[in-house]
Design a protein around this motif. Structure first.
Motif, PDB file in Angstrom:
ATOM      1  N   ARG A 110      36.461 130.028  24.389  1.00  0.00           N
ATOM      2  CA  ARG A 110      35.993 128.646  24.585  1.00  0.00           C
ATOM      3  C   ARG A 110      36.873 127.638  23.868  1.00  0.00           C
ATOM      4  O   ARG A 110      36.824 126.445  24.153  1.00  0.00           O
ATOM      5  CB  ARG A 110      34.534 128.517  24.139  1.00  0.00           C
ATOM      6  N   PHE A 111      37.652 128.113  22.917  1.00  0.00           N
ATOM      7  CA  PHE A 111      38.555 127.226  22.164  1.00  0.00           C
ATOM      8  C   PHE A 111      40.002 127.363  22.630  1.00  0.00           C
ATOM      9  O   PHE A 111      40.922 126.905  21.960  1.00  0.00           O
ATOM     10  CB  PHE A 111      38.457 127.527  20.662  1.00  0.00           C
ATOM     11  N   GLU A 130      46.725 128.501  18.343  1.00  0.00           N
ATOM     12  CA  GLU A 130      46.316 128.736  16.957  1.00  0.00           C
ATOM     13  C   GLU A 130      47.343 129.553  16.188  1.00  0.00           C
ATOM     14  O   GLU A 130      47.637 129.266  15.018  1.00  0.00           O
ATOM     15  CB  GLU A 130      44.957 129.438  16.897  1.00  0.00           C
ATOM     16  N   ILE A 131      47.940 130.554  16.840  1.00  0.00           N
ATOM     17  CA  ILE A 131      48.942 131.358  16.137  1.00  0.00           C
ATOM     18  C   ILE A 131      50.245 130.574  16.004  1.00  0.00           C
ATOM     19  O   ILE A 131      50.977 130.724  15.030  1.00  0.00           O
ATOM     20  CB  ILE A 131      49.150 132.733  16.815  1.00  0.00           C
ATOM     21  N   ARG A 154      35.765 144.658  14.808  1.00  0.00           N
ATOM     22  CA  ARG A 154      35.793 144.124  16.172  1.00  0.00           C
ATOM     23  C   ARG A 154      34.430 143.561  16.581  1.00  0.00           C
ATOM     24  O   ARG A 154      33.385 144.141  16.310  1.00  0.00           O
ATOM     25  CB  ARG A 154      36.201 145.216  17.165  1.00  0.00           C
ATOM     26  N   SER A 155      34.466 142.379  17.244  1.00  0.00           N
ATOM     27  CA  SER A 155      33.237 141.735  17.689  1.00  0.00           C
ATOM     28  C   SER A 155      33.446 141.165  19.086  1.00  0.00           C
ATOM     29  O   SER A 155      34.192 140.190  19.265  1.00  0.00           O
ATOM     30  CB  SER A 155      32.830 140.605  16.735  1.00  0.00           C
ATOM     31  N   GLU A 156      32.808 141.769  20.055  1.00  0.00           N
ATOM     32  CA  GLU A 156      32.928 141.284  21.434  1.00  0.00           C
ATOM     33  C   GLU A 156      32.366 139.873  21.571  1.00  0.00           C
ATOM     34  O   GLU A 156      32.875 139.046  22.331  1.00  0.00           O
ATOM     35  CB  GLU A 156      32.204 142.232  22.394  1.00  0.00           C
ATOM     36  N   GLU A 157      31.303 139.587  20.834  1.00  0.00           N
ATOM     37  CA  GLU A 157      30.685 138.259  20.884  1.00  0.00           C
ATOM     38  C   GLU A 157      31.663 137.184  20.412  1.00  0.00           C
ATOM     39  O   GLU A 157      31.789 136.120  21.023  1.00  0.00           O
ATOM     40  CB  GLU A 157      29.430 138.232  20.016  1.00  0.00           C
ATOM     41  N   LYS A 158      32.370 137.494  19.320  1.00  0.00           N
ATOM     42  CA  LYS A 158      33.327 136.509  18.796  1.00  0.00           C
ATOM     43  C   LYS A 158      34.547 136.382  19.691  1.00  0.00           C
ATOM     44  O   LYS A 158      35.140 135.296  19.795  1.00  0.00           O
ATOM     45  CB  LYS A 158      33.727 136.886  17.373  1.00  0.00           C
TER      46      LYS A 158
END
Length: 227
Positions: free
Chosen positions: A29-30, A99-100, A19-23
């Motif tokens: 944004r996308f 995306e999915i 898990r990455s909160e930054e990502k």
């Protein structure tokens, strides 16, 4: 270690460690829906999928988790030959992000569930309808052995939904039209003719789709690649 024998629970536990909160923030944004996201990139998910190998029963279990990354992993590790119409109809109702949708559409195309395209296009759900046109766009590129006539048969469906104002639908309709037109010289003329017709359509959404498709289908580089 993640391998072919890993269970759905083991894969989900592994995903949780990444898990990455930054990502997650970056994904928003996308235009990616991140309510259940862990912030794992698709290239990284594909690496995990290669280690885990295909397992359709496990893919069904992964899907039930509702976690974005687990569902993407389900799509990457599902077995196209075992994917049923019931699977596709159940999964498509859960799609909530472009995306999915596009990933699922690739799987449905590989599974040759083309008969669902009309059904999905008729559905009023934005992402269900997008799935139909993402399938057409994907088939135009990936199903190189199919006759061109099979792709041209989708042009009337593209025209009939060219006025749908919803962002993710109109972009997919445009995408499907452009991909058919770029498939071959045989497909180019009918697709361009539809694009030109839409470019002067009374509806502004249809005009946008038509003008954008005309712009690409008359591009010298695009025309030079046609076979």
């Amino acid at each position: 270690m993640i391998g072919p024998g890993a269970s759905a629970a083991e894969l989900i536990a592994h995903l949780q460690t990444l898990r990455s909160e930054e990502k997650i923030t970056g994904m928003t944004r996308f235009g990616i829906v991140t309510g259940t996201a862990l912030g794992i990139s698709n290239p990284d998910l594909k690496k995990i999928a290669r280690l885990a190998k295909k397992d359709h029963a496990r893919a069904r279990q992964l899907w039930l988790s509702e976690i974005r990354e687990a569902r993407m992993l389900a799509l990457y590790t599902a077995e196209p030959k075992k994917l049923t119409r019931a699977d596709a109809c159940r999964w498509v109702k859960d799609l909530n992000s472009w995306e999915i949708v596009d990933c699922a559409a690739d799987l449905f195309v590989e599974a040759r569930l083309d008969d669902l395209i009309f059904q999905f296009a008729a559905d009023e759900g934005e992402f269900v309808r997008r799935t139909a046109f993402a399938m057409i766009a994907g088939a135009a590129v990936h199903r190189k052995q199919d006759p061109d006539e099979a792709l041209l048969a989708w042009l009337p469906l593209i025209e009939s939904h060219s006025a749908d104002p919803r962002n993710f639908v109109r972009k997919a309709v445009n995408w499907a039209l452009r991909n058919i037109g770029k498939r071959s010289r045989y497909c180019h003329a009918p697709a361009l003719a539809l694009a030109e017709r839409l470019a002067v359509h009374p509806d502004k959404i249809a005009r946008w789709i038509g003008k954008d498709a005309v712009r690409e289908l008359t591009n010298e580089k695009v025309m030079g690649k046609l076979k």
